[in-house]
Design an enzyme around this catalytic site. Structure first.
Site, PDB file in Angstrom:
ATOM      1  N   ARG A 159      -1.972  -5.964  -8.752  1.00 47.48           N
ATOM      2  CA  ARG A 159      -0.794  -6.800  -8.555  1.00 47.48           C
ATOM      3  C   ARG A 159      -0.660  -7.867  -9.623  1.00 47.48           C
ATOM      4  O   ARG A 159       0.404  -8.126 -10.137  1.00 47.48           O
ATOM      5  CB  ARG A 159      -0.856  -7.488  -7.175  1.00 47.48           C
ATOM      6  CG  ARG A 159      -0.723  -6.536  -6.008  1.00 47.48           C
ATOM      7  CD  ARG A 159      -1.199  -7.182  -4.741  1.00 47.48           C
ATOM      8  NE  ARG A 159      -2.611  -7.532  -4.844  1.00 47.48           N
ATOM      9  CZ  ARG A 159      -3.376  -7.881  -3.837  1.00 47.48           C
ATOM     10  NH1 ARG A 159      -2.861  -7.985  -2.637  1.00 47.48           N
ATOM     11  NH2 ARG A 159      -4.642  -8.154  -4.010  1.00 47.48           N
ATOM     12  N   HIS A 164       0.841  -1.207   0.000  1.00 45.41           N
ATOM     13  CA  HIS A 164       0.000   0.000   0.000  1.00 45.41           C
ATOM     14  C   HIS A 164       0.874   1.254   0.000  1.00 45.41           C
ATOM     15  O   HIS A 164       0.602   2.207  -0.744  1.00 45.41           O
ATOM     16  CB  HIS A 164      -0.879   0.051   1.269  1.00 45.41           C
ATOM     17  CG  HIS A 164      -1.932  -1.010   1.347  1.00 45.41           C
ATOM     18  ND1 HIS A 164      -2.079  -1.815   2.446  1.00 45.41           N
ATOM     19  CD2 HIS A 164      -2.910  -1.377   0.486  1.00 45.41           C
ATOM     20  CE1 HIS A 164      -3.102  -2.646   2.253  1.00 45.41           C
ATOM     21  NE2 HIS A 164      -3.619  -2.402   1.074  1.00 45.41           N
ATOM     22  N   SER A 206      -2.958  -7.862   2.540  1.00 40.56           N
ATOM     23  CA  SER A 206      -3.258  -7.790   3.973  1.00 40.56           C
ATOM     24  C   SER A 206      -3.703  -9.160   4.484  1.00 40.56           C
ATOM     25  O   SER A 206      -3.350  -9.574   5.586  1.00 40.56           O
ATOM     26  CB  SER A 206      -4.365  -6.768   4.234  1.00 40.56           C
ATOM     27  OG  SER A 206      -3.929  -5.487   3.859  1.00 40.56           O
ATOM     28  N   LYS A 240     -17.212  -6.869   6.386  1.00 42.77           N
ATOM     29  CA  LYS A 240     -16.025  -7.708   6.135  1.00 42.77           C
ATOM     30  C   LYS A 240     -15.390  -8.223   7.430  1.00 42.77           C
ATOM     31  O   LYS A 240     -14.451  -8.999   7.387  1.00 42.77           O
ATOM     32  CB  LYS A 240     -14.970  -6.900   5.356  1.00 42.77           C
ATOM     33  CG  LYS A 240     -15.076  -7.041   3.845  1.00 42.77           C
ATOM     34  CD  LYS A 240     -13.751  -6.641   3.190  1.00 42.77           C
ATOM     35  CE  LYS A 240     -13.773  -6.783   1.687  1.00 42.77           C
ATOM     36  NZ  LYS A 240     -12.523  -6.305   1.066  1.00 42.77           N
TER      37      LYS A 240
END
Ligand code: PNS
Length: 158
Positions: free
Chosen positions: A90, A17, A128, A41
């Protein structure tokens, strides 16, 4: 003033990040890192913890501001007078969800442009979710996250 929003869950912020934020800063005068409440979430870190970890890391970069948002991203972007949304890309596996989100945001507000930035290659496999898994299982995350995040993870799991 060219202003961009970098939205996410940041549960927690990783070196990937931070790499994206630095790249975005080269393109925009101001970058607002926007932390989604994302209650559904069930994040590991509370909203306040996620904000604090960003204040200790990302906020140290010039012209980077930390904010929180609840509700639609395009509405937050409009309220902040930001013309762009930054997302890190990514791998191909990110593409489908990101493409859907970018086009849906465009449908909701044609004025908000999504810009994808590729993080440094060494962060391609970093997320993460994976960082949390490694930390939970007692692995070393020191090269993947800032020191304060590694400490916060070890407090959560040990
Ligand atoms: O880090 P994440 O979890 O991949 O971030 C996803 C996030 C928070 C950027 C996304 O879920 C979002 O924008 N949520 C806000 C609600 C919204 O605007 N939904 C419509 C977009 S398709």
């Amino acid at each position: 003033m060219r202003r961009a929003i970098y939205p996410g869950s940041f549960d927690p912020v990783t070196n990937g990040h931070l790499d994206v934020i630095e790249r975005a800063r080269k393109l925009f005068d101001e970058v607002i890192v926007a932390v989604a409440h994302n209650d559904e979430k069930q994040p590991l870190f509370s909203l306040e913890e996620r904000l604090e970890l960003l204040r200790e890391t990302a906020a140290k970069i010039d012209h980077v501001r930390i904010a929180e948002f609840n509700g639609l991203l395009v509405e937050f972007a409009r309220a902040q007078k930001a013309g762009a949304v930054i997302r890190g890309l990514r791998a191909v596996s990110d593409f489908e969800f990101e493409f859907q989100m970018a086009l849906m945001n465009r449908k909701l507000d044609a004025a908000v442009e999504t810009i994808f930035l590729m993080p440094k290659e060494e962060y391609t496999y970093l997320s993460s979710r994976i960082v949390k898994e490694i930390a939970r299982l007692g692995g070393d995350v020191s090269s993947l996250v800032p020191v304060c995040v590694a400490k916060a993870l070890s407090r959560k799991f040990h």
